[in-house]
Design a protein around this motif. Structure first.
Motif, PDB file in Angstrom:
ATOM      1  N   LYS A   1      -6.131   3.131   5.279  1.00  0.00           N
ATOM      2  CA  LYS A   1      -5.115   4.100   4.845  1.00  0.00           C
ATOM      3  C   LYS A   1      -5.775   5.314   4.205  1.00  0.00           C
ATOM      4  O   LYS A   1      -5.395   6.452   4.485  1.00  0.00           O
ATOM      5  N   SER A   2      -6.782   5.098   3.392  1.00  0.00           N
ATOM      6  CA  SER A   2      -7.500   6.193   2.750  1.00  0.00           C
ATOM      7  C   SER A   2      -8.209   7.069   3.777  1.00  0.00           C
ATOM      8  O   SER A   2      -8.181   8.305   3.696  1.00  0.00           O
ATOM      9  N   LEU A   3      -8.838   6.440   4.759  1.00  0.00           N
ATOM     10  CA  LEU A   3      -9.525   7.185   5.809  1.00  0.00           C
ATOM     11  C   LEU A   3      -8.553   8.046   6.604  1.00  0.00           C
ATOM     12  O   LEU A   3      -8.807   9.217   6.872  1.00  0.00           O
ATOM     13  N   ILE A   4      -7.416   7.475   6.962  1.00  0.00           N
ATOM     14  CA  ILE A   4      -6.400   8.229   7.709  1.00  0.00           C
ATOM     15  C   ILE A   4      -5.925   9.421   6.880  1.00  0.00           C
ATOM     16  O   ILE A   4      -5.818  10.544   7.391  1.00  0.00           O
ATOM     17  N   ALA A   5      -5.658   9.189   5.610  1.00  0.00           N
ATOM     18  CA  ALA A   5      -5.195  10.278   4.741  1.00  0.00           C
ATOM     19  C   ALA A   5      -6.233  11.385   4.634  1.00  0.00           C
ATOM     20  O   ALA A   5      -5.906  12.576   4.678  1.00  0.00           O
ATOM     21  N   THR A   6      -7.509  11.004   4.544  1.00  0.00           N
ATOM     22  CA  THR A   6      -8.580  11.986   4.431  1.00  0.00           C
ATOM     23  C   THR A   6      -8.739  12.781   5.720  1.00  0.00           C
ATOM     24  O   THR A   6      -8.849  14.001   5.695  1.00  0.00           O
ATOM     25  N   LYS A   7      -8.739  12.100   6.839  1.00  0.00           N
ATOM     26  CA  LYS A   7      -8.984  12.755   8.124  1.00  0.00           C
ATOM     27  C   LYS A   7      -7.793  13.577   8.606  1.00  0.00           C
ATOM     28  O   LYS A   7      -7.969  14.523   9.363  1.00  0.00           O
ATOM     29  N   CYS A   8      -6.595  13.231   8.194  1.00  0.00           N
ATOM     30  CA  CYS A   8      -5.397  13.930   8.679  1.00  0.00           C
ATOM     31  C   CYS A   8      -4.862  14.950   7.688  1.00  0.00           C
ATOM     32  O   CYS A   8      -3.841  15.580   7.929  1.00  0.00           O
TER      33      CYS A   8
ATOM     34  N   LEU B   1       0.819  -1.214   0.000  1.00  0.00           N
ATOM     35  CA  LEU B   1       0.000   0.000   0.000  1.00  0.00           C
ATOM     36  C   LEU B   1       0.855   1.267   0.000  1.00  0.00           C
ATOM     37  O   LEU B   1       0.486   2.264  -0.613  1.00  0.00           O
ATOM     38  N   ASP B   2       1.974   1.220   0.694  1.00  0.00           N
ATOM     39  CA  ASP B   2       2.841   2.395   0.788  1.00  0.00           C
ATOM     40  C   ASP B   2       3.823   2.504  -0.374  1.00  0.00           C
ATOM     41  O   ASP B   2       4.605   3.448  -0.442  1.00  0.00           O
ATOM     42  N   GLY B   3       3.814   1.522  -1.280  1.00  0.00           N
ATOM     43  CA  GLY B   3       4.731   1.545  -2.414  1.00  0.00           C
ATOM     44  C   GLY B   3       6.174   1.334  -2.001  1.00  0.00           C
ATOM     45  O   GLY B   3       7.089   1.827  -2.648  1.00  0.00           O
TER      46      GLY B   3
END
Length: 100
Positions: free
Chosen positions: A66-73, A33-35
């Motif tokens: 991961k998407s949720l964390i990126a959106t919320k942060c 996921l993190d490449g």
């Protein structure tokens, strides 16, 4: 690896699809996921995920997290006063350790 579920619940038999087993795939999901994995590892993981519904489900859960964390942060930044205090503490710790 996420603490959301035990990998054995998703893939109780630790199937091997290709040359990689479920436990290894689940352990490496975040590198994918993190490449952060090599192109060869990415291809091995991709092949396993395509063939294994349990691992694919786990990958999907991790991807959503991961998407949720990126959106919320997104866009949040520590106040400058906190950032400066942290810089000072880091410098102080470095100086103390260097003097020992």
């Amino acid at each position: 690896m996420s603490e959301l579920s035990d990998p054995r619940e998703l893939c109780p038999n630790d199937h091997a699809h290709g040359d990689i087993g479920c436990a290894e795939v689940i352990a490496e999901v975040w590198t994918l996921l993190d490449g952060e994995c090599t192109p060869e590892a990415r291809e091995r993981l991709r092949q396993h995920l395509e063939a294994c519904p349990g691992c694919f489900k786990h990958y999907g859960i991790e991807e959503r997290i991961k998407s949720l964390i990126a959106t919320k942060c997104r866009g949040e930044r520590a106040p400058e006063s906190l950032r400066e205090r942290l810089r000072l503490e880091i410098r102080r710790t470095t100086i103390i350790r260097g003097a020992e």
